[in-house]
Design a protein around this motif. Structure first.
Motif, short mmCIF file in Angstrom:
data_model
loop_
_atom_site.label_atom_id
_atom_site.label_comp_id
_atom_site.label_asym_id
_atom_site.label_seq_id
_atom_site.Cartn_x
_atom_site.Cartn_y
_atom_site.Cartn_z
N GLY A 64 0.93 -0.75 -0.19
CA GLY A 64 -0.12 -0.02 -0.01
C GLY A 64 0.93 0.81 -0.20
O GLY A 64 2.11 1.32 0.12
N PRO A 65 0.16 2.29 -0.61
CA PRO A 65 1.26 3.62 -0.31
C PRO A 65 1.03 4.19 0.97
O PRO A 65 0.99 3.57 2.01
N ALA A 66 2.30 4.97 1.46
CA ALA A 66 2.10 5.60 2.22
C ALA A 66 1.01 6.62 3.07
O ALA A 66 -0.30 6.97 2.41
N GLY A 67 0.95 5.75 4.34
CA GLY A 67 -1.03 6.47 5.10
C GLY A 67 -1.60 5.39 4.58
O GLY A 67 -3.05 5.75 4.87
N ALA A 68 -1.60 4.02 3.59
CA ALA A 68 -2.40 2.83 3.59
C ALA A 68 -3.37 3.11 5.38
O ALA A 68 -4.50 2.02 4.94
N GLY A 69 -1.93 2.52 6.31
CA GLY A 69 -2.25 2.40 7.58
C GLY A 69 -1.66 0.48 7.50
O GLY A 69 -1.95 -0.24 8.53
N LYS A 70 -0.63 0.81 6.33
CA LYS A 70 0.01 -1.02 6.27
C LYS A 70 1.15 -1.11 7.55
O LYS A 70 0.25 -2.87 8.68
N THR A 71 1.38 -0.12 8.39
CA THR A 71 2.13 -0.79 9.49
C THR A 71 1.42 -0.87 10.62
O THR A 71 1.58 -1.71 11.47
N SER A 72 0.46 0.22 10.66
CA SER A 72 -0.60 -0.30 11.77
C SER A 72 -1.60 -1.45 11.32
O SER A 72 -2.12 -2.17 12.73
N VAL A 73 -1.94 -1.41 10.55
CA VAL A 73 -3.16 -3.23 10.41
C VAL A 73 -1.77 -4.25 10.50
O VAL A 73 -2.60 -4.76 11.27
N ALA A 74 -0.81 -4.35 10.58
CA ALA A 74 -0.02 -5.40 10.27
C ALA A 74 0.14 -5.57 11.99
O ALA A 74 0.15 -7.04 12.22
#
Length: 278
Positions: A103-113
């Motif tokens: 996902g792009p920056a700001g998609a929430g990848k790290t939080s969701v992961a």
């Protein structure tokens, strides 16, 4: 008293020796040894008494360490997850998986992961490519300053490091979720490297909310993780190329982290039953 030159001197008195035990010149004359008294043998043991044999001296036994060298299986390429029987629905929460969240920056990848990894019923590790890239402190090549040979080399090295880490975790029964901003139109930062370093069993999922949501989340960032609005819009537009790629896409514009993680489980359940072609 004077002694003749060359004659032996009397020995000094030793503690416990009195004058009556003085030195005798005869003891200093050379000659055949005089027989001494015969040694006295030890008394025989009393009837019915068995003498205890001498105990040989041995080193004390060493208590084995409670944490010795644990044999770890080597990490090989991750195979495709086996589909469950048709009568059973795949349960991604209790299956050892390798997931790539794109996902792009700001998609929430790290939080969701992180949330997804925290709420699994099996051991799960979260590996963020951005975190690994920033292990380089002196000489860090920030792509925001321009994509060049140095930033590309550090990106490739970080991706390979993430891949090796994921394979080692998975070989030892620990699931992994990796996150990265993978572009569909740039081979350097494309999926091919992830498949090469992790294995064909890696399950990619795209997280792609609307542009206004991405801009809002990016505005809350700090340091080199925050991009300009122009850069965010450019990255988001290129990420739209994943539509039509065959990869599962989650639009989490109206979802919080927990809801997105639940949808991710649903998507992974379908991917286990029918792995995407990529």
């Amino acid at each position: 008293m004077q002694h003749a030159v060359g004659s032996p001197l009397p020995p000094p008195h030793q503690p416990g020796q009195g004058p009556t035990t003085g030195w005798s010149p005869a003891g200093q004359h050379s000659g055949p040894p005089q027989p001494g008294p015969a040694p006295v043998p030890p008394p025989p043991p009393a009837p019915g008494f068995a003498p205890t044999p001498p105990v040989p001296h041995t080193m004390p036994s060493r208590t084995p360490d409670t944490t010795g060298h644990i044999q770890l299986p080597p990490g090989g390429p991750v195979p495709m997850p086996s589909a469950p029987p048709a009568t059973a629905a795949p349960d991604p929460t209790s299956t050892t998986l390798a997931v790539l969240l794109i996902g792009p920056a700001g998609a929430g990848k790290t939080s969701v992961a992180k949330y997804w990894a925290d709420h699994r019923r099996v051991p799960t590790a979260h590996i963020s490519l951005d975190d690994v890239r920033e292990w380089v402190r002196s000489g860090f090549a920030d792509p925001q300053s321009g994509w060049n040979d140095h930033s590309e080399a550090q990106y490739r090295l970080a991706r390979r490091t993430c891949g090796f880490s994921a394979r080692n975790f998975l070989a030892n029964g620990i699931s992994c979720i990796l996150d990265d901003a993978v572009f569909p139109d740039r081979p350097v930062v494309g999926l091919g490297g992830w498949k090469r370093h992790v294995g064909p069993g890696l399950l990619p999922v795209v997280l792609l909310p609307g542009l206004e949501i991405v801009l809002e989340r990016n505005a809350k960032r700090a340091g080199n993780r925050r991009l300009t609005d122009e850069e965010v819009a450019r990255i988001h537009g290129r990420m739209a190329g994943w539509y039509g790629s065959g990869l599962p896409i989650i639009d989490n514009s109206q979802m919080d982290v927990q809801q997105t993680a639940q949808v991710l489980n649903d998507v992974l359940s379908r991917s286990i039953a029918s792995p995407p072609s990529w």
